[in-house]
Design an enzyme around this catalytic site. Structure first.
Site, PDB file in Angstrom:
ATOM      1  N   HIS A  72       0.797  -1.110  -0.032  1.00  0.00           N
ATOM      2  CA  HIS A  72       0.008   0.162  -0.133  1.00  0.00           C
ATOM      3  C   HIS A  72       0.789   1.381  -0.141  1.00  0.00           C
ATOM      4  O   HIS A  72       1.944   1.206   0.499  1.00  0.00           O
ATOM      5  CB  HIS A  72      -0.777   0.051   1.191  1.00  0.00           C
ATOM      6  CG  HIS A  72      -1.730  -1.100   1.251  1.00  0.00           C
ATOM      7  ND1 HIS A  72      -2.248  -1.769   2.704  1.00  0.00           N
ATOM      8  CD2 HIS A  72      -2.428  -1.882   0.416  1.00  0.00           C
ATOM      9  CE1 HIS A  72      -3.071  -2.724   2.424  1.00  0.00           C
ATOM     10  NE2 HIS A  72      -2.882  -2.937   1.072  1.00  0.00           N
TER      11      HIS A  72
ATOM     12  N   LYS B 103       6.397   6.350   7.073  1.00  0.00           N
ATOM     13  CA  LYS B 103       5.861   5.407   8.154  1.00  0.00           C
ATOM     14  C   LYS B 103       7.114   5.146   9.239  1.00  0.00           C
ATOM     15  O   LYS B 103       8.130   4.882   8.932  1.00  0.00           O
ATOM     16  CB  LYS B 103       5.180   3.934   7.578  1.00  0.00           C
ATOM     17  CG  LYS B 103       4.066   4.352   6.679  1.00  0.00           C
ATOM     18  CD  LYS B 103       3.691   3.027   6.273  1.00  0.00           C
ATOM     19  CE  LYS B 103       2.201   3.154   5.516  1.00  0.00           C
ATOM     20  NZ  LYS B 103       1.740   2.085   4.858  1.00  0.00           N
TER      21      LYS B 103
ATOM     22  N   TYR C  86       1.885   1.533  13.513  1.00  0.00           N
ATOM     23  CA  TYR C  86       2.882   2.270  12.710  1.00  0.00           C
ATOM     24  C   TYR C  86       2.188   3.743  12.820  1.00  0.00           C
ATOM     25  O   TYR C  86       1.255   3.880  12.740  1.00  0.00           O
ATOM     26  CB  TYR C  86       2.814   1.738  11.354  1.00  0.00           C
ATOM     27  CG  TYR C  86       1.654   1.451  10.374  1.00  0.00           C
ATOM     28  CD1 TYR C  86       1.307   2.649   9.726  1.00  0.00           C
ATOM     29  CD2 TYR C  86       0.788   0.442  10.600  1.00  0.00           C
ATOM     30  CE1 TYR C  86      -0.086   2.384   9.018  1.00  0.00           C
ATOM     31  CE2 TYR C  86      -0.224   0.103   9.993  1.00  0.00           C
ATOM     32  CZ  TYR C  86      -0.732   1.222   9.311  1.00  0.00           C
ATOM     33  OH  TYR C  86      -2.034   1.106   8.496  1.00  0.00           O
TER      34      TYR C  86
ATOM     35  N   ASP D  18      -6.565  -6.265  -1.832  1.00  0.00           N
ATOM     36  CA  ASP D  18      -5.190  -6.626  -2.221  1.00  0.00           C
ATOM     37  C   ASP D  18      -5.147  -7.444  -3.372  1.00  0.00           C
ATOM     38  O   ASP D  18      -3.945  -7.707  -4.064  1.00  0.00           O
ATOM     39  CB  ASP D  18      -4.383  -7.074  -0.827  1.00  0.00           C
ATOM     40  CG  ASP D  18      -4.083  -5.799   0.049  1.00  0.00           C
ATOM     41  OD1 ASP D  18      -4.383  -4.866  -0.035  1.00  0.00           O
ATOM     42  OD2 ASP D  18      -3.736  -6.256   1.197  1.00  0.00           O
TER      43      ASP D  18
END
Length: 187
Positions: free
Chosen positions: A62, A72, A132, A168
């Protein structure tokens, strides 16, 4: 805390240093001044947590398009994952290349991934929690991704039959991404 540059420019492995005694342990998972010394301090605006119940779950790959492209800071709070990141930065000499790291509650590693990368992970055991931080708020309008098993990228995942979301399963390939876009902005 130890910060180690990785093969793909701008990505850093962070090794945490817990203090332990008879009660358990304490560790700092973020220190603005240490991160600033490496040029990777960000104003984190959101922290997310993902829980996967089964080994072999893949989430990703992603990313967010500009203006929502995000850096991130990722760690496994429980369990273990193979964390994967793919360089999609416009003009990068390593465009389309990937790298990975095992993140676990045993090895206490984290990974800093700058803007312009696709990101995903595969659980290596049951009951994994991944946390995250991101430096931009999630925007559904700028949400994007690359298919987990894209043959051009050829990520070496630890499973050939992953548990995937419908989203996905249907992400575009790198070639489709390139034909629609030349790469991700890092601003």
């Amino acid at each position: 805390m130890k910060i180690i540059p990785r093969r793909l420019e701008g990505v850093y492995e962070i090794r945490l240093s817990p203090l332990s005694d008879h009660r358990g342990q304490f560790m700092r998972t973020y220190d603005e001044s240490i991160f600033a010394d490496y040029g990777i301090h960000r104003h984190w605006v959101q922290e997310n947590q993902s829980v996967s119940v089964s080994k072999g779950t893949i989430r990703g790959l992603h990313f967010q398009y500009s203006p929502s492209s995000e850096a991130k800071l990722v760690r496994a709070a429980t369990g273990a994952v193979l964390d994967v990141f793919v360089d999609l930065r416009k003009g990068s000499p390593t465009f389309g290349e990937w790298d990975s790291i095992e993140l676990s509650d045993d090895n206490l590693a984290m990974i800093y991934i700058p803007r312009g990368f696709a990101h995903g992970f595969c659980t290596l055991c049951d009951h994994c929690t991944v946390q995250y931080k991101v430096d931009r708020k999630f925007s559904p309008a700028e949400d994007g991704g690359i298919r987990w098993n894209d043959p051009t990228i050829a990520v070496q995942w630890p499973t050939e039959t992953p548990i995937l979301s419908d989203k996905d399963k249907n992400l575009p390939t790198l070639d489709m991404f390139i034909s629609q876009n030349k790469g991700l902005d890092t601003e």
